[in-house]
Scaffold this motif. Structure first.
Motif, PDB file in Angstrom:
ATOM      1  N   ARG A 218      29.765  25.556  23.121  1.00  0.00           N
ATOM      2  CA  ARG A 218      28.895  26.217  24.087  1.00  0.00           C
ATOM      3  C   ARG A 218      27.461  25.734  23.913  1.00  0.00           C
ATOM      4  NH1 ARG A 218      30.897  31.419  22.999  1.00  0.00           N
ATOM      5  NH2 ARG A 218      28.969  31.989  21.939  1.00  0.00           N
TER       6      ARG A 218
ATOM      7  N   GLU B 229      34.039  31.088  27.342  1.00  0.00           N
ATOM      8  CA  GLU B 229      35.299  31.086  26.600  1.00  0.00           C
ATOM      9  C   GLU B 229      35.353  29.982  25.540  1.00  0.00           C
ATOM     10  OE1 GLU B 229      38.296  30.758  29.574  1.00  0.00           O
ATOM     11  OE2 GLU B 229      37.999  32.811  30.328  1.00  0.00           O
ATOM     12  N   GLN B 230      34.410  29.054  25.564  1.00  0.00           N
ATOM     13  CA  GLN B 230      34.401  27.971  24.594  1.00  0.00           C
ATOM     14  C   GLN B 230      33.890  28.451  23.237  1.00  0.00           C
ATOM     15  OE1 GLN B 230      32.222  24.605  26.090  1.00  0.00           O
ATOM     16  NE2 GLN B 230      33.418  24.468  27.973  1.00  0.00           N
TER      17      GLN B 230
ATOM     18  N   HIS C  85      32.009  31.263  37.995  1.00  0.00           N
ATOM     19  CA  HIS C  85      33.276  30.776  37.445  1.00  0.00           C
ATOM     20  C   HIS C  85      33.012  29.784  36.315  1.00  0.00           C
ATOM     21  CE1 HIS C  85      37.488  29.582  37.336  1.00  0.00           C
ATOM     22  NE2 HIS C  85      37.105  28.315  37.404  1.00  0.00           N
ATOM     23  N   ALA C  86      32.051  28.887  36.528  1.00  0.00           N
ATOM     24  CA  ALA C  86      31.702  27.897  35.497  1.00  0.00           C
ATOM     25  C   ALA C  86      31.120  28.575  34.263  1.00  0.00           C
ATOM     26  CB  ALA C  86      30.719  26.881  36.072  1.00  0.00           C
TER      27      ALA C  86
ATOM     28  N   ARG D  69      31.775  31.658  33.216  1.00  0.00           N
ATOM     29  CA  ARG D  69      32.873  32.328  32.501  1.00  0.00           C
ATOM     30  C   ARG D  69      33.683  31.327  31.690  1.00  0.00           C
ATOM     31  NH1 ARG D  69      33.517  34.877  37.737  1.00  0.00           N
ATOM     32  NH2 ARG D  69      32.628  36.989  37.726  1.00  0.00           N
ATOM     33  N   GLU D  70      33.905  30.144  32.248  1.00  0.00           N
ATOM     34  CA  GLU D  70      34.622  29.110  31.504  1.00  0.00           C
ATOM     35  C   GLU D  70      33.825  28.687  30.269  1.00  0.00           C
ATOM     36  OE1 GLU D  70      35.447  25.936  34.259  1.00  0.00           O
ATOM     37  OE2 GLU D  70      37.446  26.750  34.695  1.00  0.00           O
ATOM     38  N   LEU D  71      32.521  28.562  30.437  1.00  0.00           N
ATOM     39  CA  LEU D  71      31.648  28.201  29.317  1.00  0.00           C
ATOM     40  C   LEU D  71      31.678  29.278  28.243  1.00  0.00           C
ATOM     41  CD1 LEU D  71      29.550  26.179  28.233  1.00  0.00           C
ATOM     42  CD2 LEU D  71      27.804  27.420  29.535  1.00  0.00           C
TER      43      LEU D  71
END
Length: 356
Positions: free
Chosen positions: A341, A335-336, A328-329, A331-333
Protein backbone atom coordinates in the motif's frame (compact mmCIF):
# COMPACT_ATOMS: atom_id res chain seq x y z
CA UNK A 1 -34.94 1.99 16.01
CA UNK A 2 -31.70 1.49 14.06
CA UNK A 3 -29.87 3.97 16.30
CA UNK A 4 -31.15 2.46 19.55
CA UNK A 5 -30.34 -1.13 18.58
CA UNK A 6 -26.77 -0.08 17.80
CA UNK A 7 -26.48 1.69 21.15
CA UNK A 8 -27.60 -1.51 22.88
CA UNK A 9 -24.94 -3.42 20.95
CA UNK A 10 -22.27 -0.99 22.14
CA UNK A 11 -23.50 -1.28 25.72
CA UNK A 12 -23.19 -5.05 25.44
CA UNK A 13 -19.60 -4.66 24.24
CA UNK A 14 -18.83 -2.46 27.24
CA UNK A 15 -20.10 -5.06 29.70
CA UNK A 16 -17.73 -7.59 28.12
CA UNK A 17 -14.66 -5.37 28.70
CA UNK A 18 -12.59 -5.63 31.87
CA UNK A 19 -11.34 -2.81 34.07
CA UNK A 20 -13.01 0.16 35.70
CA UNK A 21 -11.12 2.68 33.54
CA UNK A 22 -12.19 0.92 30.35
CA UNK A 23 -15.83 0.72 31.43
CA UNK A 24 -15.78 4.37 32.54
CA UNK A 25 -14.36 5.51 29.23
CA UNK A 26 -16.85 3.62 27.08
CA UNK A 27 -19.73 4.68 29.30
CA UNK A 28 -18.95 8.38 28.74
CA UNK A 29 -18.43 7.76 25.03
CA UNK A 30 -21.75 5.98 24.63
CA UNK A 31 -23.71 8.43 26.79
CA UNK A 32 -22.15 11.39 24.96
CA UNK A 33 -22.86 9.90 21.55
CA UNK A 34 -26.41 8.91 22.54
CA UNK A 35 -27.03 12.48 23.72
CA UNK A 36 -25.80 13.79 20.36
CA UNK A 37 -27.98 11.35 18.43
CA UNK A 38 -31.14 12.13 20.38
CA UNK A 39 -30.78 15.91 20.68
CA UNK A 40 -31.47 16.81 17.09
CA UNK A 41 -34.46 17.87 15.08
CA UNK A 42 -35.03 17.50 11.34
CA UNK A 43 -33.12 20.02 9.25
CA UNK A 44 -36.34 20.71 7.35
CA UNK A 45 -38.08 21.69 10.61
CA UNK A 46 -35.26 24.02 11.60
CA UNK A 47 -35.42 25.69 8.19
CA UNK A 48 -39.19 26.12 8.42
CA UNK A 49 -39.03 27.48 11.99
CA UNK A 50 -39.39 31.27 11.86
CA UNK A 51 -37.32 31.63 15.04
CA UNK A 52 -34.25 30.07 13.39
CA UNK A 53 -31.63 32.80 12.85
CA UNK A 54 -31.14 33.69 9.18
CA UNK A 55 -27.46 32.74 9.13
CA UNK A 56 -28.23 29.28 10.50
CA UNK A 57 -31.17 28.83 8.12
CA UNK A 58 -28.99 29.74 5.15
CA UNK A 59 -26.35 27.23 6.27
CA UNK A 60 -28.97 24.50 6.67
CA UNK A 61 -30.34 25.17 3.19
CA UNK A 62 -26.83 24.87 1.77
CA UNK A 63 -26.26 21.65 3.74
CA UNK A 64 -29.29 20.05 2.08
CA UNK A 65 -27.98 21.04 -1.34
CA UNK A 66 -24.50 19.73 -0.50
CA UNK A 67 -25.95 16.46 0.78
CA UNK A 68 -27.75 15.85 -2.52
CA UNK A 69 -24.62 16.84 -4.46
CA UNK A 70 -22.53 14.38 -2.45
CA UNK A 71 -24.84 11.51 -3.33
CA UNK A 72 -25.44 12.43 -6.97
CA UNK A 73 -22.11 13.83 -8.17
CA UNK A 74 -19.59 12.33 -5.72
CA UNK A 75 -21.27 8.91 -5.37
CA UNK A 76 -20.86 9.12 -1.59
CA UNK A 77 -22.97 6.76 0.59
CA UNK A 78 -25.00 9.52 2.21
CA UNK A 79 -27.75 7.33 3.65
CA UNK A 80 -29.62 9.26 6.35
CA UNK A 81 -26.63 11.33 7.45
CA UNK A 82 -27.05 15.07 8.07
CA UNK A 83 -30.86 14.99 8.00
CA UNK A 84 -31.00 16.22 11.60
CA UNK A 85 -29.47 19.28 13.23
CA UNK A 86 -28.09 19.53 16.78
CA UNK A 87 -27.41 22.87 18.45
CA UNK A 88 -24.26 22.48 20.56
CA UNK A 89 -23.11 24.88 23.28
CA UNK A 90 -19.45 24.60 22.18
CA UNK A 91 -17.43 24.90 18.94
CA UNK A 92 -16.26 21.25 19.08
CA UNK A 93 -18.18 18.01 19.30
CA UNK A 94 -15.46 16.02 21.09
CA UNK A 95 -11.87 16.61 22.20
CA UNK A 96 -9.05 14.20 21.38
CA UNK A 97 -6.20 13.34 23.71
CA UNK A 98 -2.84 12.36 22.22
CA UNK A 99 0.07 11.14 24.37
CA UNK A 100 3.65 10.28 23.38
CA UNK A 101 6.64 9.21 25.48
CA UNK A 102 9.13 11.93 26.39
CA UNK A 103 11.75 10.61 23.97
CA UNK A 104 9.62 9.14 21.18
CA UNK A 105 7.43 10.32 18.31
CA UNK A 106 5.42 7.10 18.39
CA UNK A 107 2.14 7.98 20.11
CA UNK A 108 0.43 5.80 22.66
CA UNK A 109 -2.27 3.73 20.98
CA UNK A 110 -5.69 2.92 22.36
CA UNK A 111 -7.53 -0.08 20.92
CA UNK A 112 -11.30 -0.24 20.45
CA UNK A 113 -13.83 -2.84 19.38
CA UNK A 114 -14.45 -2.72 15.61
CA UNK A 115 -12.32 0.41 15.03
CA UNK A 116 -8.97 -1.17 15.90
CA UNK A 117 -6.13 0.86 17.42
CA UNK A 118 -5.83 4.63 17.13
CA UNK A 119 -3.30 7.21 18.27
CA UNK A 120 -5.88 9.31 20.10
CA UNK A 121 -8.80 8.97 22.47
CA UNK A 122 -11.95 11.06 22.14
CA UNK A 123 -13.92 12.57 25.00
CA UNK A 124 -17.23 14.39 25.08
CA UNK A 125 -16.11 16.08 28.30
CA UNK A 126 -13.01 18.29 28.39
CA UNK A 127 -12.64 17.59 32.12
CA UNK A 128 -12.56 13.83 31.49
CA UNK A 129 -9.83 14.35 28.88
CA UNK A 130 -7.81 16.50 31.29
CA UNK A 131 -8.02 13.82 34.00
CA UNK A 132 -6.64 11.21 31.60
CA UNK A 133 -4.03 13.72 30.41
CA UNK A 134 -2.83 14.21 33.99
CA UNK A 135 -2.23 10.46 34.35
CA UNK A 136 -0.01 10.43 31.25
CA UNK A 137 1.85 13.55 32.32
CA UNK A 138 2.59 11.92 35.67
CA UNK A 139 4.29 9.14 33.69
CA UNK A 140 6.45 11.67 31.81
CA UNK A 141 4.52 11.65 28.53
CA UNK A 142 4.11 14.65 26.25
CA UNK A 143 0.38 15.29 25.73
CA UNK A 144 -1.95 17.31 23.57
CA UNK A 145 -5.70 17.93 23.69
CA UNK A 146 -7.43 19.31 20.60
CA UNK A 147 -11.04 20.09 19.78
CA UNK A 148 -12.63 18.06 16.97
CA UNK A 149 -15.16 19.87 14.80
CA UNK A 150 -16.86 16.67 13.61
CA UNK A 151 -16.43 12.91 13.54
CA UNK A 152 -17.82 10.04 11.49
CA UNK A 153 -19.39 6.85 12.82
CA UNK A 154 -18.51 5.13 9.51
CA UNK A 155 -22.17 4.57 8.65
CA UNK A 156 -23.05 2.81 11.91
CA UNK A 157 -25.26 5.75 12.84
CA UNK A 158 -27.09 8.53 11.01
CA UNK A 159 -24.57 11.28 11.82
CA UNK A 160 -26.28 14.63 12.45
CA UNK A 161 -25.34 18.07 11.27
CA UNK A 162 -24.45 20.30 14.21
CA UNK A 163 -23.05 23.66 15.26
CA UNK A 164 -19.52 22.51 14.47
CA UNK A 165 -20.52 22.49 10.80
CA UNK A 166 -22.89 25.42 10.58
CA UNK A 167 -20.64 27.99 12.27
CA UNK A 168 -18.03 27.47 9.54
CA UNK A 169 -17.92 29.52 6.31
CA UNK A 170 -20.06 27.90 3.61
CA UNK A 171 -17.19 26.33 1.65
CA UNK A 172 -15.60 24.93 4.83
CA UNK A 173 -18.91 23.44 5.96
CA UNK A 174 -19.50 21.74 2.62
CA UNK A 175 -15.91 20.44 2.54
CA UNK A 176 -16.29 19.01 6.05
CA UNK A 177 -19.51 17.23 5.05
CA UNK A 178 -17.76 15.61 2.09
CA UNK A 179 -14.82 14.64 4.31
CA UNK A 180 -16.94 12.92 6.95
CA UNK A 181 -19.07 11.13 4.35
CA UNK A 182 -15.90 9.82 2.69
CA UNK A 183 -15.08 7.87 5.85
CA UNK A 184 -18.15 5.75 5.09
CA UNK A 185 -16.56 4.54 1.85
CA UNK A 186 -13.48 2.82 3.29
CA UNK A 187 -11.81 2.57 6.69
CA UNK A 188 -8.64 0.66 7.60
CA UNK A 189 -8.11 -0.01 11.27
CA UNK A 190 -4.62 1.05 12.41
CA UNK A 191 -3.94 3.29 9.37
CA UNK A 192 -4.94 6.85 10.23
CA UNK A 193 -2.79 8.32 7.44
CA UNK A 194 -4.62 6.27 4.78
CA UNK A 195 -8.09 7.05 6.15
CA UNK A 196 -7.59 10.79 6.66
CA UNK A 197 -5.65 11.39 3.44
CA UNK A 198 -8.36 9.65 1.43
CA UNK A 199 -11.11 11.69 3.08
CA UNK A 200 -9.17 14.92 2.56
CA UNK A 201 -8.70 14.10 -1.14
CA UNK A 202 -12.45 13.54 -1.53
CA UNK A 203 -13.07 16.77 0.40
CA UNK A 204 -10.80 18.77 -1.95
CA UNK A 205 -12.00 17.30 -5.22
CA UNK A 206 -15.61 17.40 -4.08
CA UNK A 207 -15.29 21.04 -3.05
CA UNK A 208 -13.73 21.92 -6.41
CA UNK A 209 -16.71 20.43 -8.26
CA UNK A 210 -19.22 21.97 -5.83
CA UNK A 211 -17.79 25.48 -6.21
CA UNK A 212 -17.72 25.08 -9.98
CA UNK A 213 -21.39 24.04 -9.96
CA UNK A 214 -22.18 27.06 -7.77
CA UNK A 215 -20.44 29.39 -10.23
CA UNK A 216 -17.63 30.09 -7.71
CA UNK A 217 -14.59 28.24 -9.09
CA UNK A 218 -12.28 31.02 -7.93
CA UNK A 219 -13.04 30.19 -4.29
CA UNK A 220 -11.29 26.84 -4.68
CA UNK A 221 -8.04 28.77 -4.50
CA UNK A 222 -8.68 29.32 -0.78
CA UNK A 223 -8.88 25.55 -0.24
CA UNK A 224 -5.65 25.09 -2.17
CA UNK A 225 -3.99 27.79 -0.06
CA UNK A 226 -5.02 25.90 3.10
CA UNK A 227 -3.58 22.72 1.59
CA UNK A 228 -0.36 24.55 0.65
CA UNK A 229 0.03 25.76 4.24
CA UNK A 230 -0.37 22.19 5.45
CA UNK A 231 2.14 20.91 2.90
CA UNK A 232 4.72 23.55 3.79
CA UNK A 233 4.28 22.79 7.47
CA UNK A 234 4.54 19.08 6.77
CA UNK A 235 7.89 19.53 5.00
CA UNK A 236 9.16 21.64 7.90
CA UNK A 237 7.96 19.12 10.48
CA UNK A 238 9.52 16.22 8.54
CA UNK A 239 12.92 17.90 8.72
CA UNK A 240 12.75 18.50 12.45
CA UNK A 241 11.21 15.13 13.33
CA UNK A 242 14.09 13.41 11.52
CA UNK A 243 16.44 15.29 13.85
CA UNK A 244 14.34 14.47 16.90
CA UNK A 245 14.23 10.77 16.04
CA UNK A 246 18.01 10.72 15.62
CA UNK A 247 18.30 12.37 19.03
CA UNK A 248 15.91 9.91 20.68
CA UNK A 249 17.92 6.98 19.37
CA UNK A 250 20.67 8.12 21.73
CA UNK A 251 18.54 7.35 24.77
CA UNK A 252 20.52 5.07 27.07
CA UNK A 253 23.87 6.36 25.85
CA UNK A 254 23.28 10.07 26.55
CA UNK A 255 22.03 11.27 29.97
CA UNK A 256 18.30 12.11 30.03
CA UNK A 257 18.87 15.68 31.16
CA UNK A 258 21.08 16.30 28.12
CA UNK A 259 18.52 14.68 25.82
CA UNK A 260 15.84 16.83 27.40
CA UNK A 261 17.80 20.04 26.78
CA UNK A 262 18.55 19.14 23.16
CA UNK A 263 14.92 18.19 22.58
CA UNK A 264 13.73 21.54 23.97
CA UNK A 265 16.19 23.36 21.74
CA UNK A 266 14.98 21.55 18.59
CA UNK A 267 11.32 22.17 19.44
CA UNK A 268 12.00 25.87 20.05
CA UNK A 269 13.77 26.13 16.69
CA UNK A 270 10.85 24.37 15.00
CA UNK A 271 8.38 26.85 16.55
CA UNK A 272 10.52 29.75 15.35
CA UNK A 273 10.79 28.27 11.85
CA UNK A 274 7.00 27.84 11.77
CA UNK A 275 6.61 31.50 12.75
CA UNK A 276 8.90 32.59 9.89
CA UNK A 277 7.12 30.30 7.44
CA UNK A 278 3.74 31.79 8.34
CA UNK A 279 4.72 35.45 7.82
CA UNK A 280 3.31 35.61 4.28
CA UNK A 281 0.36 33.26 4.76
CA UNK A 282 -3.14 34.61 4.16
CA UNK A 283 -4.57 32.55 7.02
CA UNK A 284 -3.59 30.44 10.04
CA UNK A 285 -1.54 27.30 9.57
CA UNK A 286 -2.16 23.78 10.92
CA UNK A 287 -0.76 24.63 14.37
CA UNK A 288 -2.69 27.89 14.56
CA UNK A 289 -1.26 31.41 14.68
CA UNK A 290 2.21 31.84 16.26
CA UNK A 291 3.53 31.69 18.87
CA UNK A 292 2.96 27.95 19.22
CA UNK A 293 4.11 25.36 21.73
CA UNK A 294 5.06 22.01 20.21
CA UNK A 295 5.86 18.61 21.68
CA UNK A 296 6.03 14.95 20.68
CA UNK A 297 2.27 14.48 20.97
CA UNK A 298 1.05 17.18 18.58
CA UNK A 299 3.89 16.43 16.14
CA UNK A 300 2.98 12.72 16.16
CA UNK A 301 -0.68 13.54 15.45
CA UNK A 302 0.15 16.01 12.67
CA UNK A 303 2.42 13.52 10.90
CA UNK A 304 -0.44 11.03 10.54
CA UNK A 305 -2.69 13.34 8.54
CA UNK A 306 -2.58 14.48 4.89
CA UNK A 307 0.61 12.75 3.80
CA UNK A 308 -1.11 10.69 1.06
CA UNK A 309 -3.50 13.35 -0.25
CA UNK A 310 -1.60 13.83 -3.57
CA UNK A 311 -1.64 10.06 -4.10
CA UNK A 312 -5.40 9.79 -3.76
CA UNK A 313 -5.99 12.83 -5.97
CA UNK A 314 -3.78 11.21 -8.63
CA UNK A 315 -5.69 7.93 -8.28
CA UNK A 316 -8.93 9.81 -8.94
CA UNK A 317 -7.38 11.28 -12.09
CA UNK A 318 -6.24 7.81 -13.16
CA UNK A 319 -9.90 6.78 -12.95
CA UNK A 320 -11.01 9.67 -15.21
CA UNK A 321 -12.52 11.53 -12.22
CA UNK A 322 -15.19 8.83 -11.96
CA UNK A 323 -15.81 8.68 -8.21
CA UNK A 324 -17.42 5.22 -8.23
CA UNK A 325 -14.44 3.75 -10.08
CA UNK A 326 -12.10 5.68 -7.77
CA UNK A 327 -13.74 4.22 -4.65
CA UNK A 328 -13.43 0.73 -6.13
CA UNK A 329 -9.70 1.32 -6.71
CA UNK A 330 -9.29 2.66 -3.15
CA UNK A 331 -11.00 -0.41 -1.68
CA UNK A 332 -8.69 -2.66 -3.69
CA UNK A 333 -5.70 -0.67 -2.43
CA UNK A 334 -6.96 -0.99 1.14
CA UNK A 335 -6.90 -4.77 0.86
CA UNK A 336 -3.18 -4.85 0.03
CA UNK A 337 -0.54 -5.46 2.73
CA UNK A 338 0.68 -2.27 4.38
CA UNK A 339 4.08 -2.34 2.65
CA UNK A 340 2.55 -2.67 -0.83
CA UNK A 341 0.00 0.00 0.00
CA UNK A 342 2.74 2.44 1.00
CA UNK A 343 4.75 1.71 -2.13
CA UNK A 344 1.75 2.34 -4.35
CA UNK A 345 0.82 5.55 -2.55
CA UNK A 346 4.37 6.85 -2.82
CA UNK A 347 4.43 6.16 -6.57
CA UNK A 348 1.08 7.92 -7.03
CA UNK A 349 2.25 10.95 -5.03
CA UNK A 350 5.36 11.31 -7.19
CA UNK A 351 3.20 11.55 -10.31
CA UNK A 352 0.81 14.19 -8.95
CA UNK A 353 1.06 17.76 -10.24
CA UNK A 354 -1.48 20.31 -9.02
CA UNK A 355 -1.40 22.24 -12.29
CA UNK A 356 -1.91 19.34 -14.71
Amino acid sequence: MKQLSQIYLLLLLVTMLNGCTTIGYYSQAISGHLSLMTSGRPVSSAIADESTPKQLRDSLVVSRQARKFAARRLALPVGEAFREYVDLDRPWVVVNLVAAPEFSLQPHRWCYPVLGCQAYRGYFSLEDAKREQALFRARGFDTFIGGVTAYSTLGWFDDPLHTGFTTLPEDRMVALMFHELAHRVVYISDDTAFNESFATAVELEGLRLWLSAQGKPGQFQRALERLARRNQTQALVADFTDRLEALYQQQGTVPDDRLRARKANLLNHLAQAYRQLSVNWSGPGPFGPPPVTLNNANLALFRQYNQHVPAFRQLLRDNDNDFSAFYHAVRELAEQPESQRSERLTALSERFDEHL
